[in-house]
Design an enzyme around this catalytic site. Sequence first.
Site, PDB file in Angstrom:
ATOM      1  N   LYS A  83       0.706  -1.124   0.111  1.00 36.99           N
ATOM      2  CA  LYS A  83      -0.062   0.195   0.082  1.00 36.99           C
ATOM      3  C   LYS A  83       0.759   1.273   0.101  1.00 36.99           C
ATOM      4  CE  LYS A  83      -3.711   0.121   2.871  1.00 36.99           C
ATOM      5  NZ  LYS A  83      -4.150   0.248   3.923  1.00 36.99           N
TER       6      LYS A  83
HETATM    7  O1  G3P Z   1      -7.370   0.845   6.373  1.00 32.62           O
HETATM    8  C1  G3P Z   1      -7.467   1.968   6.518  1.00 32.62           C
HETATM    9  C2  G3P Z   1      -8.951   2.694   6.723  1.00 32.62           C
HETATM   10  O2  G3P Z   1      -9.680   1.650   6.751  1.00 32.62           O
HETATM   11  C3  G3P Z   1      -8.989   3.521   7.532  1.00 32.62           C
HETATM   12  O3  G3P Z   1     -10.193   3.719   8.478  1.00 32.62           O
HETATM   13  O4  G3P Z   1     -11.535   4.318  10.348  1.00 32.62           O
HETATM   14  O5  G3P Z   1      -9.064   4.984  10.571  1.00 32.62           O
HETATM   15  O6  G3P Z   1     -10.644   6.306   8.833  1.00 32.62           O
HETATM   16  P1  G3P Z   1     -10.472   4.801   9.611  1.00 32.62           P
END
Ligand code: G3P
Length: 218
Positions: A83
């Site tokens: 990534k």
């Molecule tokens: O994996 C990355 C992503 O899902 C981040 O999520 O909840 O930190 O915005 P969040």
Amino acid sequence: MRIYIDTASPEHIRAADRLGVVDGVTTNPSIVADTDRRYRDVVETTAEIVDGPVFAQVLAEDADEMVREGRGYQEWAERVIVKLPATRPGFEALRRLRADDVPAGTTVVFSVEQAVLAAKNDATFVAPYVGRIDDSGADGLATTRRIQSVFDAQGFETEVLAASIRNTTQATALYEAGIDAITMSPSVLDAHIDHPETAAGVEGFAKAWGDRDPPLSE
Ligand code: G3P
């Protein structure tokens, strides 16, 4: 469509895998930092549990170092997908890794334009951050839908992997929209199952049966 689980917890990965809905596991630096484990250990352990891809994110800020990290991650386990952030160094590293056929894609995507640049570089996936796009004042679901429709219209093979999913309402809207893949936290996966009326219904059946012998003992 593919469903990935967004966690570094072996218990959560195993629990989700038992349900038969895990096509792979996504991680990011925040998720791994929360575990106090080494990134390598997280990736190796995860790859032993699931058959699908394990997504691992670079930490470097310049392209050379991102490429070095991406190649290093490939040594940790088979099926690692690198990534890279949707930044200038991230796009440069993407081009270089993809030119060598290393599975790699673009994350922290906030716009259709970023997704198009990733797809032009033959990204394995792009990850629009649905919840965080909403937080920024734009529309995360609409942005993700537009990315999917541009990719379909242009014949890009890059997977649209919706991330930063906060609830089942967002998840079901993504399913309806025909998005290629979504990654969700164990709590959003749990919320796919738990419903108070289902619990009440099951309890009602148990109560109706009372203390009769179980069916197989008859
Ligand atoms: O994996 C990355 C992503 O899902 C981040 O999520 O909840 O930190 O915005 P969040």
